[in-house]
Design a protein around this motif. Structure first.
Motif, PDB file in Angstrom:
ATOM      1  N   GLU A 252       0.812  -1.217   0.000  1.00 38.07           N
ATOM      2  CA  GLU A 252       0.000   0.000   0.000  1.00 38.07           C
ATOM      3  C   GLU A 252       0.848   1.270   0.000  1.00 38.07           C
ATOM      4  OE1 GLU A 252      -3.235   0.141  -0.380  1.00 38.07           O
ATOM      5  OE2 GLU A 252      -3.406  -2.052  -0.422  1.00 38.07           O
ATOM      6  N   LYS A 253       2.188   1.092   0.063  1.00 45.15           N
ATOM      7  CA  LYS A 253       3.118   2.226   0.069  1.00 45.15           C
ATOM      8  C   LYS A 253       2.786   3.217   1.198  1.00 45.15           C
ATOM      9  CE  LYS A 253       4.441   2.000  -4.806  1.00 45.15           C
ATOM     10  NZ  LYS A 253       4.044   0.569  -4.942  1.00 45.15           N
ATOM     11  N   CYS A 254       2.681   2.669   2.394  1.00 45.63           N
ATOM     12  CA  CYS A 254       2.336   3.485   3.559  1.00 45.63           C
ATOM     13  C   CYS A 254       3.475   4.442   3.914  1.00 45.63           C
ATOM     14  CB  CYS A 254       2.023   2.591   4.756  1.00 45.63           C
ATOM     15  SG  CYS A 254       0.532   1.595   4.524  1.00 45.63           S
ATOM     16  N   THR A 255       3.106   5.611   4.407  1.00 47.04           N
ATOM     17  CA  THR A 255       4.102   6.602   4.833  1.00 47.04           C
ATOM     18  C   THR A 255       4.208   6.688   6.351  1.00 47.04           C
ATOM     19  OG1 THR A 255       2.452   8.383   4.774  1.00 47.04           O
ATOM     20  CG2 THR A 255       3.715   7.998   2.768  1.00 47.04           C
ATOM     21  N   GLY A 256       3.248   6.096   7.059  1.00 49.65           N
ATOM     22  CA  GLY A 256       3.272   6.125   8.516  1.00 49.65           C
ATOM     23  C   GLY A 256       2.946   4.760   9.091  1.00 49.65           C
ATOM     24  N   LEU A 257       3.494   4.485  10.275  1.00 47.41           N
ATOM     25  CA  LEU A 257       3.257   3.209  10.952  1.00 47.41           C
ATOM     26  C   LEU A 257       3.272   3.443  12.453  1.00 47.41           C
ATOM     27  CD1 LEU A 257       3.021   0.074  10.960  1.00 47.41           C
ATOM     28  CD2 LEU A 257       5.535  -0.008  10.887  1.00 47.41           C
ATOM     29  N   THR A 283       6.993   8.467   8.946  1.00 45.32           N
ATOM     30  CA  THR A 283       6.644   8.906  10.291  1.00 45.32           C
ATOM     31  C   THR A 283       5.816   7.840  11.016  1.00 45.32           C
ATOM     32  OG1 THR A 283       5.662  10.728  11.563  1.00 45.32           O
ATOM     33  CG2 THR A 283       4.501  10.044   9.571  1.00 45.32           C
ATOM     34  N   GLY A 284       5.505   8.128  12.262  1.00 41.38           N
ATOM     35  CA  GLY A 284       4.679   7.233  13.062  1.00 41.38           C
ATOM     36  C   GLY A 284       4.782   7.623  14.529  1.00 41.38           C
ATOM     37  N   VAL A 285       3.947   6.988  15.329  1.00 44.71           N
ATOM     38  CA  VAL A 285       3.973   7.231  16.775  1.00 44.71           C
ATOM     39  C   VAL A 285       4.431   5.965  17.480  1.00 44.71           C
ATOM     40  CG1 VAL A 285       2.608   7.762  18.825  1.00 44.71           C
ATOM     41  CG2 VAL A 285       2.144   8.971  16.682  1.00 44.71           C
ATOM     42  N   GLU A 307      11.046  10.448  11.082  1.00 46.24           N
ATOM     43  CA  GLU A 307      10.250  11.481  11.743  1.00 46.24           C
ATOM     44  C   GLU A 307       9.292  10.838  12.753  1.00 46.24           C
ATOM     45  OE1 GLU A 307       8.361  14.002   8.882  1.00 46.24           O
ATOM     46  OE2 GLU A 307      10.225  14.545   7.909  1.00 46.24           O
ATOM     47  N   VAL A 308       9.813   9.951  13.571  1.00 38.82           N
ATOM     48  CA  VAL A 308       9.000   9.274  14.579  1.00 38.82           C
ATOM     49  C   VAL A 308       8.810  10.193  15.781  1.00 38.82           C
ATOM     50  CG1 VAL A 308       8.822   7.254  16.083  1.00 38.82           C
ATOM     51  CG2 VAL A 308       9.902   7.047  13.844  1.00 38.82           C
ATOM     52  N   THR A 324       6.808  14.078  21.799  1.00 43.50           N
ATOM     53  CA  THR A 324       8.120  14.647  21.497  1.00 43.50           C
ATOM     54  C   THR A 324       8.071  15.450  20.202  1.00 43.50           C
ATOM     55  OG1 THR A 324       8.794  12.618  20.337  1.00 43.50           O
ATOM     56  CG2 THR A 324       9.367  12.784  22.667  1.00 43.50           C
ATOM     57  N   ASP A 325       9.095  16.259  20.029  1.00 45.87           N
ATOM     58  CA  ASP A 325       9.224  17.090  18.826  1.00 45.87           C
ATOM     59  C   ASP A 325       9.717  16.218  17.676  1.00 45.87           C
ATOM     60  OD1 ASP A 325       9.879  18.884  16.851  1.00 45.87           O
ATOM     61  OD2 ASP A 325      11.035  20.219  18.133  1.00 45.87           O
ATOM     62  N   ILE A 326       9.015  16.267  16.558  1.00 45.56           N
ATOM     63  CA  ILE A 326       9.352  15.414  15.422  1.00 45.56           C
ATOM     64  C   ILE A 326      10.761  15.683  14.883  1.00 45.56           C
ATOM     65  CG2 ILE A 326       8.465  16.928  13.586  1.00 45.56           C
ATOM     66  CD1 ILE A 326       7.146  14.380  12.381  1.00 45.56           C
ATOM     67  N   ASP A 327      11.297  16.893  15.126  1.00 46.55           N
ATOM     68  CA  ASP A 327      12.622  17.246  14.617  1.00 46.55           C
ATOM     69  C   ASP A 327      13.757  16.942  15.597  1.00 46.55           C
ATOM     70  OD1 ASP A 327      11.715  18.259  12.136  1.00 46.55           O
ATOM     71  OD2 ASP A 327      11.111  20.134  13.096  1.00 46.55           O
ATOM     72  N   SER A 328      13.416  16.469  16.792  1.00 41.90           N
ATOM     73  CA  SER A 328      14.470  16.171  17.770  1.00 41.90           C
ATOM     74  C   SER A 328      15.269  14.942  17.361  1.00 41.90           C
ATOM     75  CB  SER A 328      13.854  15.912  19.143  1.00 41.90           C
ATOM     76  OG  SER A 328      13.286  17.073  19.665  1.00 41.90           O
ATOM     77  N   PRO A 329      16.577  14.923  17.626  1.00 46.43           N
ATOM     78  CA  PRO A 329      17.373  13.716  17.359  1.00 46.43           C
ATOM     79  C   PRO A 329      16.817  12.537  18.159  1.00 46.43           C
ATOM     80  CG  PRO A 329      18.775  15.591  17.916  1.00 46.43           C
ATOM     81  CD  PRO A 329      17.378  16.006  18.222  1.00 46.43           C
ATOM     82  N   PHE A 330      16.865  11.348  17.569  1.00 45.76           N
ATOM     83  CA  PHE A 330      16.259  10.206  18.270  1.00 45.76           C
ATOM     84  C   PHE A 330      16.983   9.888  19.568  1.00 45.76           C
ATOM     85  CE2 PHE A 330      19.330   7.969  15.508  1.00 45.76           C
ATOM     86  CZ  PHE A 330      19.913   7.087  16.395  1.00 45.76           C
ATOM     87  N   GLU A 331      18.274  10.232  19.646  1.00 43.65           N
ATOM     88  CA  GLU A 331      19.005   9.991  20.890  1.00 43.65           C
ATOM     89  C   GLU A 331      18.378  10.776  22.048  1.00 43.65           C
ATOM     90  OE1 GLU A 331      21.953   9.635  17.468  1.00 43.65           O
ATOM     91  OE2 GLU A 331      20.375  11.038  18.082  1.00 43.65           O
TER      92      GLU A 331
END
Length: 353
Positions: A252-257, A283-285, A307-308, A324-331
């Motif tokens: 389905e070529k999903c962009t979020g999960l 992206t996703g939550v 962009e999780v 959380t902020d989508i632009d924050s580093p995952f660390e």
């Protein structure tokens, strides 16, 4: 939000992997036409505003229709976790005073076993068509598609108080019997809109929703996020299966999960994980429990989800109260639950209060 989705994004699809229709797809416009049919059927039952209508069902388009037909008509949609023990399910059906229960055919043996203990239930509606209707000796059992066919496609939705009850979920993570949490229209709509914005979702996105609709994560952060943004909602199976989920994302070529950490771990541990093309994901939550840094690193690199956002909350909070902020580093993201959501007050205390 339902009417907005139909008017503005009526051609956007809802896709379901279901047993009696392996890859069912239709548009928001078609979905809400059927939802109005169901609302007309329910209106003929003579229920009072605030009456409870329960679902005992996996993820698919009929569960989706039932949720909106009942909640938007002024009733309370009570989504039941089918994984609970039968005696717990009987308890919460009675405690919630459910008057009708919509169930998947899988759960007919369960319902037959507990129906005698649930005298307040006036009818059981099986979410299938006449061809796949199970045989039962239970009284007051109805076929969903047969009922739907009797309902008109036009319905005058009532104007509802935003503080009135919309949904009911029972949490079972405590001692004793499950506890009921009643959520209002304002609670749920606020969460759906704000999380959609946090994810930067648009009508060009497709969200894969393996988290269950009977849980507030799936109910609000799944289908309502899609309606708020006009994104395509994809239900990859009746219950979570890691391989089916990834296959659906690819096809389905999903962009979020969406998912909890254990879901992503199960997907990563598949022996054929590398064979799936997940390059469309963005992206996703991630929610439900703490996400280890190494897992988030793999979600970024192996799932291409750069962009999780991490959400924290409770059923009683509808459910997210921090994100959380989508632009924050995952660390950084894995060490925090982010900032408080708008319309939320937070108090931070230590062990001494």
């Amino acid at each position: 939000i339902m009417q907005h989705a139909e008017r503005v994004n009526g051609a956007v699809e809802i896709v379901s992997v279901t047993r009696d229709n392996p890859r069912h797809r239709y548009t928001y416009r078609e979905a809400f036409s059927r939802t109005r049919q169901l609302a007309n059927v329910i209106a003929g039952w003579g229920l009072s505003p605030g009456s409870r209508i329960a679902t005992l069902a996996w993820n698919d388009y009929r569960h989706f229709e039932t949720y909106y037909a009942s909640a938007c008509s002024g009733y309370v949609c009570h989504t039941i976790n089918p994984r609970l023990f039968p005696e717990q399910i009987a308890y919460i059906v009675n405690h919630a005073e459910d008057e009708y229960v919509f169930l998947d055919a899988d759960f007919m043996p369960l319902v037959e076993a507990i129906a005698g203990e649930c005298p307040g239930v006036k009818g059981w509606v099986v979410l299938t068509d006449a061809e796949h209707m199970p045989t039962t000796q239970l009284a007051n059992v109805h076929c969903y598609e047969t009922l739907l066919a009797t309902g008109a496609t036009e319905f005058d939705w009532p104007e509802l108080d935003e503080k009135s009850a919309c949904a009911l979920c029972y949490t079972s993570g405590t001692t004793g019997n499950p506890k009921g949490a009643t959520l209002t229209h304002r609670n749920i709509l606020n969460n759906g809109l704000l999380v959609s914005q946090a994810m930067r979702f648009t009508h060009k996105d497709k969200l894969c929703i393996p988290v269950p609709l009977y849980h507030c994560f799936g109910m609000v952060l799944g289908n309502l996020v899609c309606l708020a943004s006009g994104a395509c909602a994809v239900f990859p199976g009746e219950s979570f299966d890691p391989e089916t989920t990834l296959r659906t994302v690819e096809e389905e070529k999903c962009t979020g999960l969406h998912g909890v950490p254990t879901m992503f771990i199960a997907e990563l541990e598949l022996s054929n994980f590398k064979s799936f093309d997940l390059s469309t994901l963005r992206t996703g939550v991630m929610a439900g429990s703490t996400c280890p840094e190494e897992l988030m690193r793999k979600v970024h690199s192996e799932f291409h989800m750069t962009e999780v956002v991490i959400g924290y909350g409770q059923t009683e909070c509808s459910p997210i109260n921090h994100i959380t902020d989508i632009d924050s580093p995952f660390e950084k993201q894995v060490k925090t639950v982010g900032r408080a959501m708008p319309h939320t007050e937070v108090k931070i205390i230590d062990a001494q209060g």
